[in-house]
Design a protein around this motif. Structure first.
Motif, PDB file in Angstrom:
ATOM      1  N   VAL A  28      93.819 175.904 -41.545  1.00  0.00           N
ATOM      2  CA  VAL A  28      92.849 176.383 -40.561  1.00  0.00           C
ATOM      3  C   VAL A  28      92.856 177.906 -40.498  1.00  0.00           C
ATOM      4  O   VAL A  28      91.801 178.542 -40.493  1.00  0.00           O
ATOM      5  N   ALA A  29      94.036 178.511 -40.473  1.00  0.00           N
ATOM      6  CA  ALA A  29      94.127 179.971 -40.429  1.00  0.00           C
ATOM      7  C   ALA A  29      93.492 180.590 -41.668  1.00  0.00           C
ATOM      8  O   ALA A  29      92.759 181.583 -41.563  1.00  0.00           O
ATOM      9  N   ALA A  31      91.147 179.231 -43.635  1.00  0.00           N
ATOM     10  CA  ALA A  31      89.700 179.014 -43.593  1.00  0.00           C
ATOM     11  C   ALA A  31      89.019 179.973 -42.622  1.00  0.00           C
ATOM     12  O   ALA A  31      87.967 180.537 -42.931  1.00  0.00           O
ATOM     13  N   ARG A  32      89.611 180.173 -41.467  1.00  0.00           N
ATOM     14  CA  ARG A  32      89.036 181.075 -40.460  1.00  0.00           C
ATOM     15  C   ARG A  32      89.082 182.536 -40.918  1.00  0.00           C
ATOM     16  O   ARG A  32      88.187 183.307 -40.621  1.00  0.00           O
ATOM     17  N   THR A  33      90.114 182.902 -41.663  1.00  0.00           N
ATOM     18  CA  THR A  33      90.228 184.279 -42.153  1.00  0.00           C
ATOM     19  C   THR A  33      89.160 184.575 -43.193  1.00  0.00           C
ATOM     20  O   THR A  33      88.561 185.644 -43.178  1.00  0.00           O
ATOM     21  N   ASP A  35      86.252 182.773 -43.837  1.00  0.00           N
ATOM     22  CA  ASP A  35      84.878 182.566 -43.352  1.00  0.00           C
ATOM     23  C   ASP A  35      84.942 181.979 -41.948  1.00  0.00           C
ATOM     24  O   ASP A  35      85.070 180.769 -41.782  1.00  0.00           O
ATOM     25  N   PRO A  36      84.826 182.846 -40.936  1.00  0.00           N
ATOM     26  CA  PRO A  36      84.945 182.376 -39.547  1.00  0.00           C
ATOM     27  C   PRO A  36      83.917 181.314 -39.153  1.00  0.00           C
ATOM     28  O   PRO A  36      84.152 180.537 -38.240  1.00  0.00           O
ATOM     29  N   ASP A  37      82.793 181.259 -39.856  1.00  0.00           N
ATOM     30  CA  ASP A  37      81.747 180.294 -39.510  1.00  0.00           C
ATOM     31  C   ASP A  37      81.839 178.991 -40.307  1.00  0.00           C
ATOM     32  O   ASP A  37      81.034 178.088 -40.098  1.00  0.00           O
ATOM     33  N   ARG A  39      82.891 175.333 -41.651  1.00  0.00           N
ATOM     34  CA  ARG A  39      83.344 174.104 -41.007  1.00  0.00           C
ATOM     35  C   ARG A  39      84.746 173.799 -41.493  1.00  0.00           C
ATOM     36  O   ARG A  39      85.030 173.864 -42.685  1.00  0.00           O
ATOM     37  N   VAL A  40      85.621 173.477 -40.583  1.00  0.00           N
ATOM     38  CA  VAL A  40      87.013 173.170 -40.906  1.00  0.00           C
ATOM     39  C   VAL A  40      87.203 171.667 -40.798  1.00  0.00           C
ATOM     40  O   VAL A  40      86.735 171.043 -39.852  1.00  0.00           O
TER      41      VAL A  40
END
Length: 65
Positions: A28-29, A31-33, A35-37, A39-40
Motif C-alpha cells: 500500500v505504501a 502504491a500510494r508513493t 501513484d496516489p490516485d 486503486r489499491v
C-alpha cells in the motif's frame, strides 16, 4: 517501562515480518508513493494474488504429489 515497550514493539515488528503480514502495508505504501490516485487491492485480493504467484513459481515446491 520504556524498555518493555521497546521490546514489545520489536517483537511485534519481527512477528509481522516473519508472518508476512507487513507485506500488505509495504504494498500500500509503495502504491500510494508511486501513484496516489491508483486503486489499491484489498488485503484479501493482495493475499490471493500473492498465494497464486507463489503457487505458480516452480522454485517454491508447490504442486501436486
Amino acid at each position: 517501562m520504556s524498555r518493555v515497550r521497546a521490546a514489545l514493539a520489536k517483537a511485534r515488528f519481527l512477528v509481522r515480518e516473519f508472518s508476512g503480514e507487513a507485506a500488505y502495508d509495504r504494498y500500500v505504501a509503495h502504491a500510494r508513493t508511486h501513484d496516489p490516485d491508483a486503486r489499491v487491492m484489498t488485503r484479501r485480493a493482495f493475499e490471493r494474488a500473492r498465494t497464486d504467484a507463489r503457487e505458480a513459481d516452480p522454485r517454491e515446491g508447490f504442486g501436486c504429489c
